[in-house]
Scaffold this motif. Structure first.
Motif, short mmCIF file in Angstrom:
data_model
loop_
_atom_site.label_atom_id
_atom_site.label_comp_id
_atom_site.label_asym_id
_atom_site.label_seq_id
_atom_site.Cartn_x
_atom_site.Cartn_y
_atom_site.Cartn_z
N MET A 70 0.83 -1.20 0.00
CA MET A 70 0.00 0.00 0.00
C MET A 70 0.86 1.26 0.00
O MET A 70 0.56 2.24 -0.70
CB MET A 70 -0.92 0.00 1.22
CG MET A 70 -2.01 -1.06 1.19
SD MET A 70 -3.20 -0.82 -0.15
CE MET A 70 -4.02 0.67 0.39
N LEU A 71 1.94 1.21 0.79
CA LEU A 71 2.83 2.37 0.87
C LEU A 71 3.46 2.65 -0.50
O LEU A 71 3.47 3.80 -0.98
CB LEU A 71 3.92 2.11 1.91
CG LEU A 71 4.92 3.25 2.15
CD1 LEU A 71 4.19 4.47 2.74
CD2 LEU A 71 6.04 2.80 3.08
N MET B 185 2.38 1.69 -3.49
CA MET B 185 1.39 2.10 -4.47
C MET B 185 0.87 3.52 -4.20
O MET B 185 0.54 4.25 -5.14
CB MET B 185 0.21 1.12 -4.47
CG MET B 185 0.52 -0.20 -5.15
SD MET B 185 1.19 -0.05 -6.82
CE MET B 185 -0.11 0.82 -7.67
N ASN B 186 0.82 3.92 -2.94
CA ASN B 186 0.43 5.31 -2.63
C ASN B 186 1.47 6.30 -3.13
O ASN B 186 1.13 7.36 -3.67
CB ASN B 186 0.20 5.48 -1.13
CG ASN B 186 -1.18 4.97 -0.70
OD1 ASN B 186 -2.16 5.15 -1.41
ND2 ASN B 186 -1.25 4.33 0.45
N PHE B 187 2.75 5.92 -2.94
CA PHE B 187 3.81 6.77 -3.48
C PHE B 187 3.72 6.82 -5.01
O PHE B 187 3.91 7.88 -5.63
CB PHE B 187 5.19 6.26 -3.06
CG PHE B 187 5.63 6.75 -1.71
CD1 PHE B 187 5.74 8.12 -1.45
CD2 PHE B 187 5.92 5.87 -0.69
CE1 PHE B 187 6.13 8.58 -0.20
CE2 PHE B 187 6.32 6.33 0.56
CZ PHE B 187 6.42 7.69 0.80
N GLY C 160 0.96 6.45 -6.70
CA GLY C 160 -0.21 7.30 -7.01
C GLY C 160 0.11 8.78 -6.92
O GLY C 160 -0.33 9.57 -7.76
N ILE C 161 0.90 9.14 -5.88
CA ILE C 161 1.30 10.55 -5.75
C ILE C 161 2.12 10.98 -6.96
O ILE C 161 1.93 12.07 -7.52
CB ILE C 161 2.11 10.74 -4.44
CG1 ILE C 161 1.18 10.54 -3.22
CG2 ILE C 161 2.76 12.12 -4.41
CD1 ILE C 161 1.93 10.48 -1.90
N VAL D 240 -4.82 6.61 -13.12
CA VAL D 240 -4.86 6.39 -11.66
C VAL D 240 -5.68 5.14 -11.34
O VAL D 240 -5.29 4.30 -10.52
CB VAL D 240 -5.43 7.63 -10.94
CG1 VAL D 240 -5.70 7.31 -9.46
CG2 VAL D 240 -4.49 8.80 -11.06
N SER E 172 -3.81 2.06 -12.26
CA SER E 172 -2.73 1.78 -11.30
C SER E 172 -3.27 1.05 -10.07
O SER E 172 -2.64 0.12 -9.55
CB SER E 172 -2.04 3.09 -10.89
OG SER E 172 -2.89 3.88 -10.07
N TRP E 173 -4.48 1.46 -9.64
CA TRP E 173 -5.08 0.76 -8.49
C TRP E 173 -5.55 -0.64 -8.86
O TRP E 173 -5.46 -1.57 -8.05
CB TRP E 173 -6.25 1.59 -7.94
CG TRP E 173 -5.75 2.72 -7.08
CD1 TRP E 173 -5.64 4.02 -7.43
CD2 TRP E 173 -5.24 2.61 -5.75
NE1 TRP E 173 -5.11 4.77 -6.40
CE2 TRP E 173 -4.85 3.93 -5.36
CE3 TRP E 173 -5.07 1.57 -4.86
CZ2 TRP E 173 -4.31 4.21 -4.11
CZ3 TRP E 173 -4.53 1.86 -3.61
CH2 TRP E 173 -4.15 3.14 -3.24
#
Length: 574
Positions: free
Chosen positions: A244-245, A247-249, A251-252, A276, A279-280
């Motif tokens: 999650m970390l 993929m969040n980076f 996403g940013i 986006v 990517s998820w």
């Protein structure tokens, strides 16, 4: 684990249908972000409300179709996996029932129960997940990358770069967790063993005030399993936050660089939203894949344990060309020797005698002299190491086990009853036995009176293990069960030990008239049980120390005289 997939063959149609529905579901999910992109770019930005309604309606239909495909895929994959589990359990159970006592000893009862239940459940659950993920995860991952490249090749490089890193994280976690899964199943075996011993031996444990000791023993096995489970879950628990970390980076980074590209006019807002979303989708496909990688090692450990049982070839098999014995039930031991696997000394050596129809042959001897072993060789619970055992002139190894067992009525040393009614237990060896035969057998076995006094008579329930009847009652019901079958050969393995002398004498007298045409072999500790036999075999350290009648052995055999003297007074001996 792949070798077990042959049990899926009868469910190929269900598997294909499940995979097809999951494939269609993946297509619908990949199509939705593109429709969303079109709504934003051509509907919201341009203020085209009819276009928004039209594409929104199409999105709704696609979403409903995807939901229907998801339900169908889940249904067919679950049905195929459940059928696989059912067939595998049946195959394992059928295979285990062919084991000799030696194979049972190698695995242990607790381990066989775990392998038939928990291990197969592990494989079944993974199979259900596999049929969904093996199509959806690659489709969503590769399709998501392709669609993001189609929308914007430059921005999609962020996704392309992050996917291999996530793959390495998954592999690292799996590599650490795999050795612990096998350890968990082994420790589960140990826990089941301790639990089974405690539940079956609760009376002994309480009578010797060992409850605290057994509680500590259980806590040790339980704690060991818990510690290993915690170690596994710590490793697996780190996987999701790390993914999650990352993929969040990612996403940013996508939003940041996408915003710059929108500002420069290189891409549209709808395309950024689509990238986006893709990517998820890619991340969730990798999460599904990671779940597979987590579950497969444990299922693989379970599959190995299942294959160990299936690959175990029973030592005792039916011959390819069986011989049919004569109708009579003459039992001949011809220089029989038997050694338990791994034992230094043979349990029986040079045993030779003949027991014929209409005769009672008794076997007596000290503890550990080989009496029960001798009886176990006749129905081929073990095979002889040397010599021959013949029934009706045919070696027992040259006839099928069904033929052999159909001629034998065994009353084991430890009386075993099954859940059901009294009548069900008595008909265990002959389901079509008439009610008159059942009642007659119960009278012969001195069981009719106490059964009649039960609330429902012969329809009274027997609890698991026969715990609602006494030891003597269990023995008498076991004897009645053998009598209902009317076999050619009766084997009584210390089957009168729980009876008082009066009941013992009445039962043996009644048996005489019922077994006039059958061969009767009695193993006993009490002299009073064997003294009327036509032939008494005295065993000592696995060898025959003497054969004869009670009077003959009293005069000629010191070992028999010693046994008699220890049980009877001088007046009774005289």
């Amino acid at each position: 684990m792949l070798k077990l997939l042959r049990f899926l063959k009868p469910y190929r149609a269900l598997v294909l249908l499940g995979l097809l529905f999951i494939f269609l579901q993946s297509l619908t999910e990949l199509f939705l972000p593109t429709l969303m992109s079109d709504i934003v770019d051509h509907g919201v930005v341009d203020g085209n409300t009819p276009y928004i309604w039209r594409i929104g309606g199409l999105m709704l239909l696609v979403a409903l179709g995807g939901a229907a495909c998801s339900v169908g895929g889940s249904y067919f994959s679950a049905k195929a996996a459940a059928g696989f589990g059912k067939d595998l359990r049946s195959r394992l159970f059928s295979h285990v029932t062919q084991f000799s006592l030696n194979e049972f000893d190698q695995f242990g009862t607790a381990s066989l129960i775990t392998r038939t239940t928990n291990d197969i459940t592990q494989v079944q659950q993974v199979l259900t997940m596999m049929m969904r993920v093996m199509v959806m995860a690659p489709m969503m991952c590769i399709g998501g990358i392709a669609m993001s490249i189609y929308k914007d090749p430059s921005l999609s490089l962020i996704i392309v770069a992050i996917v291999p890193v996530l793959g390495l994280v998954i592999l690292a976690v799996v590599a650490k967790g795999v050795p612990l899964f096998k350890a968990m199943q082994t420790k589960l075996d140990k826990l089941n063993l301790v639990l089974r011993e405690n539940l079956t031996g609760i009376r002994v444990i309480r009578s010797f005030n060992r409850t605290a000791h057994e509680q500590a023993r259980f806590n040790e096995a339980n704690g060991s399993l818990t510690d290993t489970s915690i170690r596994v879950n710590r490793i697996l628990g780190a996987l999701m936050p790390v993914m999650m970390l990352m993929m969040n980076f990612a996403g940013i980074a996508i939003v940041w660089f996408g915003g710059l590209r929108i500002q420069s006019g290189a891409m549209e807002v709808g395309d950024l939203i689509a990238v986006v979303q893709y990517s998820w989708q890619i991340m969730f496909s990798l999460i599904f894949a990671s779940m597979m990688f987590v579950m497969v090692p444990r299922a693989s450990a379970s599959a190995v344990r299942i294959r160990e049982v299936l690959n175990m070839k029973p030592e005792i098999r039916d011959p390819e060309a069986p011989k049919r014995p004569a109708a009579q039930g003459t039992v001949e031991f011809d220089n029989v020797t038997f050694r338990y696997p791994g034992a230094e000394m043979p349990a029986l050596s040079g045993i030779s005698f003949t027991a014929g129809p209409g005769e009672v042959t008794a076997v007596i001897g000290g503890t550990g002299s080989g009496k029960s072993t001798l009886v176990s060789l006749i129905p081929r619970f073990y095979d002889v190491t040397g010599g021959q055992i013949r029934i009706g002139g045919v070696d027992v190894r040259e006839m099928t086990q069904e033929q052999l067992h159909s001629m034998i009525g065994l009353v084991p040393q430890k009386a075993v009853l099954f859940t059901g009614t009294v009548a069900d237990n008595l008909r265990f060896g002959k389901e079509d036995a008439a009610e008159e035969d059942v009642h007659h057998a119960a009278k012969t076995a001195q069981a009719f009176d106490f059964v009649s006094e039960m609330q429902d008579g012969f329809d009274s329930p027997i609890a698991q293990g026969g715990s609602n009847v006494s030891g003597g009652q269990k023995q008498r019901l076991s004897i009645a069960r053998a009598l209902v079958r009317k076999p050619l050969i009766y084997l009584f393995d210390d089957s009168f030990s729980a009876l008082d002398f009066k009941t013992d004498a009445k039962l043996r007298e009644a048996l005489r008239s019922e077994t006039t045409e059958a061969t009767v072999i009695i193993v006993a500790q009490r002299v009073s049980t064997v003294m009327d036999a036509d032939r008494i075999i005295v065993l000592d350290n696995g060898e025959i120390a003497g054969i004869g009648t009670h009077r003959e052995l009293l005069e000629s055999n010191p070992i028999y005289r010693e046994i008699v003297a220890s049980q009877l007074s001088e007046e009774e001996i005289a």
